[in-house]
Structures are given as structure tokens and as C-alpha cells.
Design a protein around this motif. Structure first.
Motif, PDB file in Angstrom:
ATOM      1  N   PRO A  75       0.793  -1.242   0.000  1.00 36.95           N
ATOM      2  CA  PRO A  75       0.000   0.000   0.000  1.00 36.95           C
ATOM      3  C   PRO A  75       0.828   1.296   0.000  1.00 36.95           C
ATOM      4  CG  PRO A  75      -0.195  -1.161   2.101  1.00 36.95           C
ATOM      5  CD  PRO A  75       0.592  -2.044   1.203  1.00 36.95           C
ATOM      6  N   ASP A  76       2.183   1.187   0.019  1.00 34.45           N
ATOM      7  CA  ASP A  76       2.971   2.424  -0.110  1.00 34.45           C
ATOM      8  C   ASP A  76       3.069   2.854  -1.578  1.00 34.45           C
ATOM      9  OD1 ASP A  76       4.624   0.354  -0.947  1.00 34.45           O
ATOM     10  OD2 ASP A  76       6.446   1.246  -0.093  1.00 34.45           O
ATOM     11  N   ALA A  77       2.422   2.086  -2.464  1.00 37.55           N
ATOM     12  CA  ALA A  77       2.492   2.384  -3.907  1.00 37.55           C
ATOM     13  C   ALA A  77       1.120   2.780  -4.446  1.00 37.55           C
ATOM     14  CB  ALA A  77       2.992   1.155  -4.658  1.00 37.55           C
ATOM     15  N   ILE A  78       1.156   3.493  -5.569  1.00 37.10           N
ATOM     16  CA  ILE A  78      -0.058   3.643  -6.366  1.00 37.10           C
ATOM     17  C   ILE A  78       0.228   3.003  -7.719  1.00 37.10           C
ATOM     18  CG2 ILE A  78       0.498   6.014  -7.180  1.00 37.10           C
ATOM     19  CD1 ILE A  78      -2.756   6.253  -6.890  1.00 37.10           C
ATOM     20  N   PHE A  79      -0.699   2.162  -8.147  1.00 36.72           N
ATOM     21  CA  PHE A  79      -0.517   1.471  -9.412  1.00 36.72           C
ATOM     22  C   PHE A  79      -1.381   2.144 -10.470  1.00 36.72           C
ATOM     23  CE2 PHE A  79      -1.540  -1.740 -12.594  1.00 36.72           C
ATOM     24  CZ  PHE A  79      -0.263  -2.136 -12.951  1.00 36.72           C
ATOM     25  N   VAL A  80      -0.720   2.684 -11.495  1.00 34.25           N
ATOM     26  CA  VAL A  80      -1.450   3.321 -12.598  1.00 34.25           C
ATOM     27  C   VAL A  80      -1.816   2.234 -13.597  1.00 34.25           C
ATOM     28  CG1 VAL A  80      -1.281   4.977 -14.497  1.00 34.25           C
ATOM     29  CG2 VAL A  80      -0.345   5.554 -12.246  1.00 34.25           C
ATOM     30  N   ILE A 103      -0.453  12.078  -7.504  1.00 36.23           N
ATOM     31  CA  ILE A 103       0.198  11.748  -6.214  1.00 36.23           C
ATOM     32  C   ILE A 103      -0.069  12.831  -5.178  1.00 36.23           C
ATOM     33  CG2 ILE A 103       1.949  10.244  -7.254  1.00 36.23           C
ATOM     34  CD1 ILE A 103       3.964  12.592  -6.714  1.00 36.23           C
ATOM     35  N   ASP A 104      -0.591  13.978  -5.626  1.00 40.70           N
ATOM     36  CA  ASP A 104      -0.943  15.045  -4.672  1.00 40.70           C
ATOM     37  C   ASP A 104      -2.383  14.938  -4.168  1.00 40.70           C
ATOM     38  OD1 ASP A 104       1.555  16.097  -4.727  1.00 40.70           O
ATOM     39  OD2 ASP A 104       1.120  17.614  -6.253  1.00 40.70           O
ATOM     40  N   ARG A 105      -3.175  13.979  -4.689  1.00 40.33           N
ATOM     41  CA  ARG A 105      -4.541  13.811  -4.174  1.00 40.33           C
ATOM     42  C   ARG A 105      -4.462  13.426  -2.703  1.00 40.33           C
ATOM     43  NH1 ARG A 105      -7.508  16.524  -7.043  1.00 40.33           N
ATOM     44  NH2 ARG A 105      -9.381  15.516  -6.286  1.00 40.33           N
ATOM     45  N   PRO A 106      -5.388  13.877  -1.877  1.00 40.44           N
ATOM     46  CA  PRO A 106      -5.328  13.545  -0.452  1.00 40.44           C
ATOM     47  C   PRO A 106      -5.217  12.035  -0.191  1.00 40.44           C
ATOM     48  CG  PRO A 106      -7.021  15.200  -0.852  1.00 40.44           C
ATOM     49  CD  PRO A 106      -6.508  14.780  -2.202  1.00 40.44           C
ATOM     50  N   ALA A 107      -5.937  11.240  -0.979  1.00 46.12           N
ATOM     51  CA  ALA A 107      -5.912   9.784  -0.748  1.00 46.12           C
ATOM     52  C   ALA A 107      -4.566   9.156  -1.116  1.00 46.12           C
ATOM     53  CB  ALA A 107      -7.029   9.105  -1.547  1.00 46.12           C
ATOM     54  N   ASN A 108      -3.717   9.920  -1.812  1.00 42.23           N
ATOM     55  CA  ASN A 108      -2.423   9.382  -2.239  1.00 42.23           C
ATOM     56  C   ASN A 108      -1.257  10.090  -1.543  1.00 42.23           C
ATOM     57  OD1 ASN A 108      -3.874   7.794  -4.011  1.00 42.23           O
ATOM     58  ND2 ASN A 108      -3.755   9.309  -5.662  1.00 42.23           N
ATOM     59  N   ALA A 109      -1.569  10.862  -0.508  1.00 38.71           N
ATOM     60  CA  ALA A 109      -0.557  11.721   0.116  1.00 38.71           C
ATOM     61  C   ALA A 109       0.624  10.930   0.673  1.00 38.71           C
ATOM     62  CB  ALA A 109      -1.197  12.553   1.225  1.00 38.71           C
ATOM     63  N   GLY A 165      10.389   5.876  -7.734  1.00 42.55           N
ATOM     64  CA  GLY A 165      10.445   6.326  -6.343  1.00 42.55           C
ATOM     65  C   GLY A 165      11.787   5.988  -5.734  1.00 42.55           C
ATOM     66  N   PRO A 166      11.951   6.183  -4.434  1.00 44.67           N
ATOM     67  CA  PRO A 166      10.948   6.670  -3.488  1.00 44.67           C
ATOM     68  C   PRO A 166      10.654   8.162  -3.684  1.00 44.67           C
ATOM     69  CG  PRO A 166      13.071   6.361  -2.360  1.00 44.67           C
ATOM     70  CD  PRO A 166      13.243   5.882  -3.764  1.00 44.67           C
ATOM     71  N   LEU A 167       9.351   8.483  -3.755  1.00 41.92           N
ATOM     72  CA  LEU A 167       8.925   9.864  -3.962  1.00 41.92           C
ATOM     73  C   LEU A 167       9.135  10.646  -2.669  1.00 41.92           C
ATOM     74  CD1 LEU A 167       5.600   8.917  -5.779  1.00 41.92           C
ATOM     75  CD2 LEU A 167       7.605   9.922  -6.884  1.00 41.92           C
ATOM     76  N   ARG A 168       9.543  11.885  -2.826  1.00 45.59           N
ATOM     77  CA  ARG A 168       9.714  12.735  -1.637  1.00 45.59           C
ATOM     78  C   ARG A 168       8.357  13.327  -1.303  1.00 45.59           C
ATOM     79  NH1 ARG A 168      13.710  14.258  -5.171  1.00 45.59           N
ATOM     80  NH2 ARG A 168      15.677  13.225  -4.743  1.00 45.59           N
ATOM     81  N   ARG A 169       7.871  13.087  -0.099  1.00 43.24           N
ATOM     82  CA  ARG A 169       6.560  13.595   0.297  1.00 43.24           C
ATOM     83  C   ARG A 169       6.712  14.646   1.383  1.00 43.24           C
ATOM     84  NH1 ARG A 169       2.851  10.935  -2.516  1.00 43.24           N
ATOM     85  NH2 ARG A 169       2.485  13.122  -2.897  1.00 43.24           N
ATOM     86  N   GLU A 170       5.725  15.531   1.421  1.00 40.59           N
ATOM     87  CA  GLU A 170       5.702  16.563   2.484  1.00 40.59           C
ATOM     88  C   GLU A 170       5.595  15.862   3.829  1.00 40.59           C
ATOM     89  OE1 GLU A 170       5.845  19.933   2.048  1.00 40.59           O
ATOM     90  OE2 GLU A 170       6.186  19.526  -0.073  1.00 40.59           O
ATOM     91  N   PRO A 171       6.369  16.323   4.840  1.00 39.57           N
ATOM     92  CA  PRO A 171       6.249  15.679   6.154  1.00 39.57           C
ATOM     93  C   PRO A 171       4.869  15.917   6.752  1.00 39.57           C
ATOM     94  CG  PRO A 171       7.783  17.558   6.252  1.00 39.57           C
ATOM     95  CD  PRO A 171       7.315  17.436   4.828  1.00 39.57           C
TER      96      PRO A 171
END
Ligand SMILES: CC(C)(COP(=O)(O)OP(=O)(O)OC[C@H]1O[C@@H](n2cnc3c(N)ncnc32)[C@H](O)[C@@H]1OP(=O)(O)O)[C@@H](O)C(=O)NCCC(=O)NCCS
Length: 171
Positions: A75-80, A103-109, A165-171
Motif C-alpha cells: 500500500p505504499d504504492a499507487i498502481f497506474v 500523487i498530490d490527491r489527499p488519498a495518495n498523500a 520512487g521513493p517519492l519525496r513527500r511533504e512531512p
């Protein structure tokens, strides 16, 4: 308002709703490249997986869509699953923008990896995922995904797994 601003068609991104399933199906079918799933499958995507999918709209018309979900096994991934841009809107960076917006959608944060399988003969698609990785500043690893044998007796090209990835995400 300037003349240019008046003419510029309004582009917006949003999650699909049940009312968009049919438009997603049609866009995929019209791409003539993507393999359309059933209409019912797009209803499931636009309801159960709405937060993980994305539509691009211009002047109230769907011009692009991303069908995606979070794989329960990682679940740390999103599969297109599928990404498509209407023919007249291609070549303007829309698909790349959709992936960034996805990847910026809330459900994919909390997504750390974006994955997709790609037919190595589909150059626009290969280039799209490499370009997205480059713009995110992260690697795009390509490994065997599904082989022609996995598809059974029907003739089908391989689908190489792209893992970005690994994608850099906002803390
Ligand atoms: C693949 C597709 C979604 C790309 O949409 P798009 O909005 O035109 O793509 P973009 O403008 O965002 O371009 C993304 C990258 O791909 C490259 N690219 C796009 N179309 C290309 C083409 N026809 N030939 C070569 N490169 C291409 C762009 O140059 C860009 O790379 P860059 O940043 O290194 O220059 C679109 O062509 C499409 O809908 N194709 C049919 C469906 C499909 O094949 N989907 C992918 C399979 S999952």
C-alpha cells in the motif's frame, strides 16, 4: 481580461464520480491504444477507487484520465492501471501533469512509489513515466512485469513494470 486569457481553455483536475465511469470508458476506447475494460470496471474505479483516480477536464469535457489504485499487497504504492489523453490534447505535458496531480490527491498523500506496467513498444508511454521520474528527481526502475505467457493463448506484448520512487513527500 486579455484576449489570450479569454481564449485559454480552463483545465482542471478532479477525482471521478459515478457519473464519470462512462466517460472514462469512452476515453480509453477512443485512445485506440489502451485495452478497454468493461463499462462496469470504470464504474468501480470511479466509485470504490475514486480518490486514487484522476480526471482532467477542459471546458467541461473530459480530456484525460488516470485509472489507478493502491495495491493491497504493497500500500505504499499507487498502481497506474491506465492513463490516457484525448488525441487533440496530447503533446502538451498533460499526462505528466496528471501524474504529478495524482500523487498530490489527499488519498495518495502517503504514496512512496508510482508503478505501472508498460508495453515496451509504446514509446509515448515509456517516455511519459521516465519523464515523470526525472521531474520528481527519483529513479525509474524497469523490470519484467507480465510476460506474453501470462496472458494465455491470446497474443499480447510483454508489460514491463516501471517502479518510480521513493517519492519525496511533504512531512
Ligand atoms: C501516452 C499518453 C498518455 C501521453 O500523453 P501526453 O499528454 O501527450 O504526454 P506528455 O505531453 O505529458 O508527455 C510526456 C513525455 O512523453 C513524451 N511523449 C509524449 N508523446 C510522445 C510521442 N508520441 N512520441 C514520443 N514521445 C512522446 C513527451 O516528450 C514527454 O517527455 P519529455 O518530458 O521527456 O519531453 C498519450 O499519448 C495517450 O493517451 N496515448 C494513448 C494511451 C496510452 O498509450 N497510454 C499509456 C499506456 S498505460
Amino acid at each position: 481580461m486579455t484576449a489570450a486569457a479569454r481564449k485559454a481553455p480552463e483545465l482542471s483536475f478532479r477525482s471521478p464520480t459515478v457519473d464519470d465511469g462512462a466517460a472514462m470508458y469512452q476515453l480509453v476506447k477512443d485512445s485506440k491504444v489502451l485495452e478497454p475494460n468493461t463499462r462496469y470496471a470504470y464504474l468501480l474505479l470511479s466509485t470504490h477507487f475514486a480518490g486514487n483516480c484522476l480526471l482532467a477536464e477542459q471546458d467541461g469535457e473530459v480530456v484525460g484520465c488516470v485509472a489507478a489504485y493502491r495495491p493491497p499487497s504493497h500500500p505504499d504504492a499507487i498502481f497506474v492501471w491506465q492513463i490516457g489523453v484525448r488525441e487533440d490534447a496530447r503533446g502538451q505535458g498533460l499526462a505528466k501533469r496528471m501524474l504529478h496531480a495524482l500523487i498530490d490527491r489527499p488519498a495518495n498523500a502517503d504514496v512512496r512509489f508510482l508503478e505501472a506496467t508498460v508495453d515496451p513498444g509504446n514509446e509515448p508511454s515509456c517516455r511519459l513515466f521516465r519523464a515523470f521520474a526525472r521531474e520528481q528527481g527519483v529513479p525509474c526502475d524497469v523490470s519484467p512485469g507480465f510476460t506474453p505467457e501470462h496472458f494465455g493463448p491470446a497474443e499480447h506484448p510483454p508489460e514491463d513494470l516501471h517502479r518510480i520512487g521513493p517519492l519525496r513527500r511533504e512531512p
